[in-house]
Design a protein around this motif. Structure first.
Motif, PDB file in Angstrom:
ATOM      1  N   LYS A 415       0.817  -1.217   0.000  1.00 20.56           N
ATOM      2  CA  LYS A 415       0.000   0.000   0.000  1.00 20.56           C
ATOM      3  C   LYS A 415       0.847   1.261   0.000  1.00 20.56           C
ATOM      4  CE  LYS A 415      -3.716  -2.463   2.376  1.00 20.56           C
ATOM      5  NZ  LYS A 415      -4.496  -2.597   3.631  1.00 20.56           N
ATOM      6  N   GLY A 416       2.135   1.095  -0.204  1.00 17.30           N
ATOM      7  CA  GLY A 416       3.039   2.225  -0.358  1.00 17.30           C
ATOM      8  C   GLY A 416       3.231   3.085   0.877  1.00 17.30           C
ATOM      9  N   GLY A 417       2.764   2.616   2.044  1.00 13.67           N
ATOM     10  CA  GLY A 417       2.844   3.458   3.236  1.00 13.67           C
ATOM     11  C   GLY A 417       1.868   4.603   3.212  1.00 13.67           C
ATOM     12  N   PHE A 418       0.971   4.591   2.216  1.00 11.10           N
ATOM     13  CA  PHE A 418       0.003   5.674   2.055  1.00 11.10           C
ATOM     14  C   PHE A 418      -1.175   5.514   3.008  1.00 11.10           C
ATOM     15  CE2 PHE A 418      -4.122   6.480  -0.144  1.00 11.10           C
ATOM     16  CZ  PHE A 418      -4.136   7.867  -0.068  1.00 11.10           C
ATOM     17  N   THR A 419      -1.590   4.277   3.251  1.00  9.30           N
ATOM     18  CA  THR A 419      -2.792   4.024   4.038  1.00  9.30           C
ATOM     19  C   THR A 419      -2.712   2.649   4.685  1.00  9.30           C
ATOM     20  OG1 THR A 419      -5.213   3.907   3.944  1.00  9.30           O
ATOM     21  CG2 THR A 419      -4.023   3.031   2.048  1.00  9.30           C
ATOM     22  N   SER A 420      -3.529   2.458   5.725  1.00  8.76           N
ATOM     23  CA  SER A 420      -3.695   1.120   6.296  1.00  8.76           C
ATOM     24  C   SER A 420      -4.936   0.445   5.728  1.00  8.76           C
ATOM     25  CB  SER A 420      -3.811   1.217   7.828  1.00  8.76           C
ATOM     26  OG  SER A 420      -4.925   2.028   8.191  1.00  8.76           O
ATOM     27  N   GLY A 421      -5.720   1.192   4.946  1.00  7.98           N
ATOM     28  CA  GLY A 421      -6.929   0.649   4.336  1.00  7.98           C
ATOM     29  C   GLY A 421      -6.706   0.330   2.871  1.00  7.98           C
ATOM     30  N   LYS A 422      -7.810   0.240   2.129  1.00  8.87           N
ATOM     31  CA  LYS A 422      -7.720  -0.002   0.693  1.00  8.87           C
ATOM     32  C   LYS A 422      -7.594   1.340  -0.021  1.00  8.87           C
ATOM     33  CE  LYS A 422     -10.061  -1.894  -3.346  1.00  8.87           C
ATOM     34  NZ  LYS A 422     -11.285  -2.508  -3.900  1.00  8.87           N
ATOM     35  N   PRO A 423      -6.495   1.588  -0.741  1.00  8.35           N
ATOM     36  CA  PRO A 423      -6.323   2.881  -1.421  1.00  8.35           C
ATOM     37  C   PRO A 423      -7.452   3.134  -2.421  1.00  8.35           C
ATOM     38  CG  PRO A 423      -4.274   1.615  -1.432  1.00  8.35           C
ATOM     39  CD  PRO A 423      -5.353   0.690  -0.969  1.00  8.35           C
ATOM     40  N   TRP A 424      -7.870   4.389  -2.519  1.00  3.18           N
ATOM     41  CA  TRP A 424      -8.975   4.741  -3.424  1.00  3.18           C
ATOM     42  C   TRP A 424      -8.616   4.469  -4.874  1.00  3.18           C
ATOM     43  CZ3 TRP A 424      -9.643   8.918  -6.993  1.00  3.18           C
ATOM     44  CH2 TRP A 424      -8.516   9.733  -7.157  1.00  3.18           C
ATOM     45  N   LEU A 425      -7.345   4.593  -5.213  1.00  2.00           N
ATOM     46  CA  LEU A 425      -6.803   4.116  -6.483  1.00  2.00           C
ATOM     47  C   LEU A 425      -5.683   3.143  -6.150  1.00  2.00           C
ATOM     48  CD1 LEU A 425      -6.521   7.309  -8.757  1.00  2.00           C
ATOM     49  CD2 LEU A 425      -7.940   5.296  -9.209  1.00  2.00           C
ATOM     50  N   PRO A 426      -5.480   2.129  -6.969  1.00  6.30           N
ATOM     51  CA  PRO A 426      -4.456   1.140  -6.633  1.00  6.30           C
ATOM     52  C   PRO A 426      -3.054   1.724  -6.663  1.00  6.30           C
ATOM     53  CG  PRO A 426      -5.264   0.792  -8.875  1.00  6.30           C
ATOM     54  CD  PRO A 426      -6.160   1.822  -8.259  1.00  6.30           C
ATOM     55  N   VAL A 427      -2.219   1.265  -5.741  1.00  5.01           N
ATOM     56  CA  VAL A 427      -0.799   1.612  -5.765  1.00  5.01           C
ATOM     57  C   VAL A 427      -0.144   0.765  -6.851  1.00  5.01           C
ATOM     58  CG1 VAL A 427       1.364   1.563  -4.475  1.00  5.01           C
ATOM     59  CG2 VAL A 427      -0.765   2.247  -3.333  1.00  5.01           C
ATOM     60  N   ASP A 428       0.512   1.423  -7.799  1.00  7.52           N
ATOM     61  CA  ASP A 428       1.183   0.698  -8.877  1.00  7.52           C
ATOM     62  C   ASP A 428       2.423   0.000  -8.322  1.00  7.52           C
ATOM     63  OD1 ASP A 428       2.688  -0.073 -11.163  1.00  7.52           O
ATOM     64  OD2 ASP A 428       1.769   1.524 -12.343  1.00  7.52           O
ATOM     65  N   ARG A 429       2.500  -1.311  -8.491  1.00  9.99           N
ATOM     66  CA  ARG A 429       3.652  -2.056  -7.957  1.00  9.99           C
ATOM     67  C   ARG A 429       4.959  -1.544  -8.535  1.00  9.99           C
ATOM     68  NH1 ARG A 429       2.772  -8.412  -8.061  1.00  9.99           N
ATOM     69  NH2 ARG A 429       4.751  -8.226  -6.953  1.00  9.99           N
ATOM     70  N   ASP A 430       4.923  -1.065  -9.766  1.00 13.44           N
ATOM     71  CA  ASP A 430       6.143  -0.529 -10.376  1.00 13.44           C
ATOM     72  C   ASP A 430       6.608   0.754  -9.704  1.00 13.44           C
ATOM     73  OD1 ASP A 430       6.194  -2.639 -12.141  1.00 13.44           O
ATOM     74  OD2 ASP A 430       5.263  -1.529 -13.793  1.00 13.44           O
ATOM     75  N   HIS A 431       5.743   1.387  -8.926  1.00 17.41           N
ATOM     76  CA  HIS A 431       6.129   2.606  -8.211  1.00 17.41           C
ATOM     77  C   HIS A 431       6.924   2.317  -6.940  1.00 17.41           C
ATOM     78  CE1 HIS A 431       3.116   5.831  -9.921  1.00 17.41           C
ATOM     79  NE2 HIS A 431       3.923   5.336 -10.835  1.00 17.41           N
ATOM     80  N   LEU A 432       6.858   1.081  -6.451  1.00 10.89           N
ATOM     81  CA  LEU A 432       7.455   0.791  -5.149  1.00 10.89           C
ATOM     82  C   LEU A 432       8.963   1.024  -5.146  1.00 10.89           C
ATOM     83  CD1 LEU A 432       5.407  -2.349  -4.044  1.00 10.89           C
ATOM     84  CD2 LEU A 432       4.970   0.081  -3.591  1.00 10.89           C
ATOM     85  N   GLU A 433       9.606   0.811  -6.281  1.00  6.44           N
ATOM     86  CA  GLU A 433      11.049   1.043  -6.321  1.00  6.44           C
ATOM     87  C   GLU A 433      11.398   2.528  -6.207  1.00  6.44           C
ATOM     88  OE1 GLU A 433      13.005   0.901 -10.350  1.00  6.44           O
ATOM     89  OE2 GLU A 433      11.100  -0.080 -10.886  1.00  6.44           O
ATOM     90  N   PHE A 434      10.389   3.397  -6.376  1.00  7.08           N
ATOM     91  CA  PHE A 434      10.601   4.845  -6.267  1.00  7.08           C
ATOM     92  C   PHE A 434      10.226   5.376  -4.884  1.00  7.08           C
ATOM     93  CE2 PHE A 434       9.706   3.913 -10.717  1.00  7.08           C
ATOM     94  CZ  PHE A 434      10.705   4.601 -11.388  1.00  7.08           C
ATOM     95  N   ALA A 435       9.953   4.500  -3.931  1.00  7.28           N
ATOM     96  CA  ALA A 435       9.438   4.904  -2.625  1.00  7.28           C
ATOM     97  C   ALA A 435      10.346   5.912  -1.937  1.00  7.28           C
ATOM     98  CB  ALA A 435       9.252   3.679  -1.731  1.00  7.28           C
ATOM     99  N   VAL A 436       9.727   6.833  -1.210  1.00  9.64           N
ATOM    100  CA  VAL A 436      10.476   7.878  -0.514  1.00  9.64           C
ATOM    101  C   VAL A 436      11.520   7.275   0.423  1.00  9.64           C
ATOM    102  CG1 VAL A 436      10.299   9.768   1.161  1.00  9.64           C
ATOM    103  CG2 VAL A 436       8.617   9.577  -0.689  1.00  9.64           C
ATOM    104  N   SER A 437      11.141   6.279   1.221  1.00  9.43           N
ATOM    105  CA  SER A 437      12.084   5.728   2.205  1.00  9.43           C
ATOM    106  C   SER A 437      13.313   5.129   1.531  1.00  9.43           C
ATOM    107  CB  SER A 437      11.389   4.678   3.072  1.00  9.43           C
ATOM    108  OG  SER A 437      10.958   3.567   2.298  1.00  9.43           O
ATOM    109  N   LYS A 438      13.132   4.475   0.389  1.00 10.46           N
ATOM    110  CA  LYS A 438      14.275   3.918  -0.338  1.00 10.46           C
ATOM    111  C   LYS A 438      15.174   5.032  -0.865  1.00 10.46           C
ATOM    112  CE  LYS A 438      14.232   0.400  -2.977  1.00 10.46           C
ATOM    113  NZ  LYS A 438      13.962  -0.579  -4.069  1.00 10.46           N
ATOM    114  N   GLN A 439      14.543   6.067  -1.403  1.00 10.92           N
ATOM    115  CA  GLN A 439      15.327   7.148  -2.006  1.00 10.92           C
ATOM    116  C   GLN A 439      16.011   8.004  -0.945  1.00 10.92           C
ATOM    117  OE1 GLN A 439      14.278   9.104  -5.566  1.00 10.92           O
ATOM    118  NE2 GLN A 439      12.467   7.852  -5.945  1.00 10.92           N
ATOM    119  N   GLU A 440      15.371   8.181   0.200  1.00  8.58           N
ATOM    120  CA  GLU A 440      16.010   8.948   1.270  1.00  8.58           C
ATOM    121  C   GLU A 440      17.329   8.296   1.687  1.00  8.58           C
ATOM    122  OE1 GLU A 440      15.373  11.808   2.414  1.00  8.58           O
ATOM    123  OE2 GLU A 440      13.226  12.207   2.651  1.00  8.58           O
ATOM    124  N   ALA A 441      17.377   6.964   1.638  1.00  8.36           N
ATOM    125  CA  ALA A 441      18.563   6.231   2.089  1.00  8.36           C
ATOM    126  C   ALA A 441      19.683   6.204   1.060  1.00  8.36           C
ATOM    127  CB  ALA A 441      18.170   4.798   2.457  1.00  8.36           C
TER     128      ALA A 441
END
Length: 538
Positions: A415-441
């Motif tokens: 869920k990309g760390g965006f929500t604990s519920g079901k996102p109103w639009l799906p989180v694109d799995r291809d976006h996960l490699e761009f996650a803020v926490s990964k890039q911050e590190a």
């Protein structure tokens, strides 16, 4: 750097689309508390302001651009106290707060429209654009809705048509009525009194219509279609000379500016969709009694070849006069620029950075869209999960706006760390490699590279405030100078995947460092590796 002009002039505005930024409640929809919690992240980028897309009460048929109460917060997004807390936290972080104002039309459940449609003689009967049918029962003219079909909807209670430039559930207000104009000015004053620092004015040239309801002419054969959906939408087959951009609009812009002048250091930025966007921008931002700045769709289109970009920049420099542009490459209405301008094979580590260098080196203010600093490409949203009525209507040739509105990925989880519920639009799995926490590190990530670039740009007077001169005959490279009395810079950009070599467009005194790019001079030649830039004092 000496501040010689208002904060907004040359400022960087970060657009937050609240539904997709951060969810604090676990219902899958981003909210004001979520956005407030992430403001330190936004401030760390080095931007000057945030722009909040609509959070007002709304039936959400167009996701907040159909307002049912101009002075409230939709419970989906929180409370008025949440909004006050957001403004307070933003100001603590030295961020200005700009909010959307969608004043050309309301929702069809707004009390104004509910009263207006009851009869032809109630106090708000003339607050919306009503017209009798033609003798054969058809709409009063040929005007079209941007979302497809006629711009007129039939109302059985009044036995008349009402105008809607967008969805039928978004009736257009009648700005020829002075009571309407005053009501909207009063609504804006409400938010200014709460401490907002400016407004982004949705469809700022749509306020007035031709009172004679004259038909729009057709676009002559062979001429370019207009600014919406690349010709696949029938709206683009007309010249929009009677349904928008009417001369009466200038008087209302004067009134808007007079209101803003009562609140020092506030600003107006207008969205302009028009057959002649540059002409309209020059008209709407000239002098000191209209908009402070405006943006159009010239760099929000698919076109990005060097000669096109050069032509756009030159036309704006030569045609805008004393007006002021606000440049954007992405927003909540268009395919993300990384995907929109991709020709195939782009390096998604480097390409977003040089696009940001382009945006940050233009003369004007800057609007960057959430996720642009991460290098996010357009998300893939299956048809069965689409929410955007525009995309549903024109699928599959036009997939709508959901692909640029999916949730921001804060961490590489489902869920990309965006929500604990079901996102109103799906989180694109291809976006996960761009996650803020990964890039911050990662010190060399797109996020950290863009952050360094923004902080560096904010210390360059010529890039924030300077005039611009475009160099011609530079092939695939984009080159221009930026000049103030303090500083004279050369900017060179390579948006391609091939190394570019070209003669230096002008003499330089020293290359600049700290921006993170690796262009260099070799003899009398400027060398730009793929997706690289070069900055030098001259």
């Amino acid at each position: 750097m000496t501040q010689s002009q208002p904060w907004w002039k040359g400022g960087i505005i970060y657009q937050i689309y609240p539904r997709s930024f951060m969810d604090s409640k676990g219902d899958g929809i981003g909210d004001l508390r979520g956005a407030t919690g992430k403001l330190p992240y936004v401030a760390s980028l080095g931007v000057d302001a945030i722009w909040l897309s609509p959070f007002f009460p709304s039936p959400m048929k167009d996701f907040g651009y159909d307002v049912s109460d101009y002075r409230g917060v939709d419970p989906l997004f929180g409370t008025m106290e949440d909004f006050r807390a957001l403004v307070s936290e933003a100001h603590r972080l030295n961020l200005k707060v700009i909010i959307d104002q969608v004043i050309s039309h309301t929702s069809d459940v707004h009390p104004w429209f509910e009263e207006s449609r009851r009869s032809r003689d109630n106090p708000k009967a003339d607050w919306f654009v009503w017209a009798d049918p033609k003798p054969d029962g058809t709409p009063p003219n040929n005007w079209l809705s941007i979302f497809g079909g006629s711009a007129w909807a039939w109302d059985t209670r009044r036995g008349q048509y009402y105008l809607h430039n967008f969805l039928a559930s978004q009736p257009d207000l009648n700005f020829h009525n002075p009571e309407v104009r005053q009501a909207q000015l009063d609504n804006m004053r409400f938010w200014l009194d709460l401490g907002v620092d400016g407004f982004r004015l949705d469809t700022v040239n749509f306020y007035f219509h031709n009172q004679n309801l004259a038909d729009n002419p057709a676009v002559p054969a062979g001429e370019n279609k207009t600014f919406v959906a690349q010709g696949m939408n029938p709206y683009t087959y007309q010249r929009h000379v009677n349904d928008l951009s009417q001369p009466e609009n200038i008087g209302f812009l004067n009134d808007l500016r007079a209101l803003m002048d009562e609140y020092p250091e506030t600003t107006l930025v207008g969205e302009i969709g028009d057959d002649r966007p540059l002409e309209r921008m020059a008209e709407y931002t000239s002098g000191d009694d209209r908009l402070h700045m405006a943006y159009s769709f010239d760099l929000l289109s698919d076109r990005h070849e060097p000669e096109y970009v050069r032509d756009v920049v030159k036309r704006y420099q030569q045609g805008l006069g004393d007006g002021w542009p606000c440049w954007a490459l992405s927003n909540h209405d268009v395919v993300r620029v990384v995907s929109r301008w991709a020709d195939g094979g782009e390096d998604l580590r480097l390409y977003p950075r040089v696009l940001m260098a382009l945006l940050l080196s233009l003369r004007g203010s800057v609007s960057m869209y959430q996720g642009e600093e991460l290098g996010l490409p357009e998300a893939s949203v299956p048809y069965e999960e689409l929410q955007d009525p525009y995309g549903i209507s024109f699928w599959p040739e036009f997939r709508g706006r959901d692909g640029c509105r999916t949730p921001i990925v804060w961490e590489p989880s489902p869920k990309g760390g965006f929500t604990s519920g079901k996102p109103w639009l799906p989180v694109d799995r291809d976006h996960l490699e761009f996650a803020v926490s990964k890039q911050e590190a990662d010190p060399e990530s797109t996020l950290n590279s863009v952050r360094r670039l923004i902080h560096w740009r904010q210390q360059q007077p010529a890039l924030v405030q300077g005039d611009i001169t475009v160099f011609d005959d530079t092939g695939e490279a984009l080159c221009w100078s930026r000049k103030t009395t303090e500083q004279f810079l050369l900017v060179a950009l390579n948006l391609t995947g091939e190394e570019l070599r070209l003669p230096l467009p002008c003499a330089i005194s020293r290359p600049l460092e700290g921006h993170g790019f690796h262009g260099y001079v070799e003899g009398s030649q400027l060398v730009l590796p793929p997706y690289q830039a070069f900055f030098a004092e001259t």
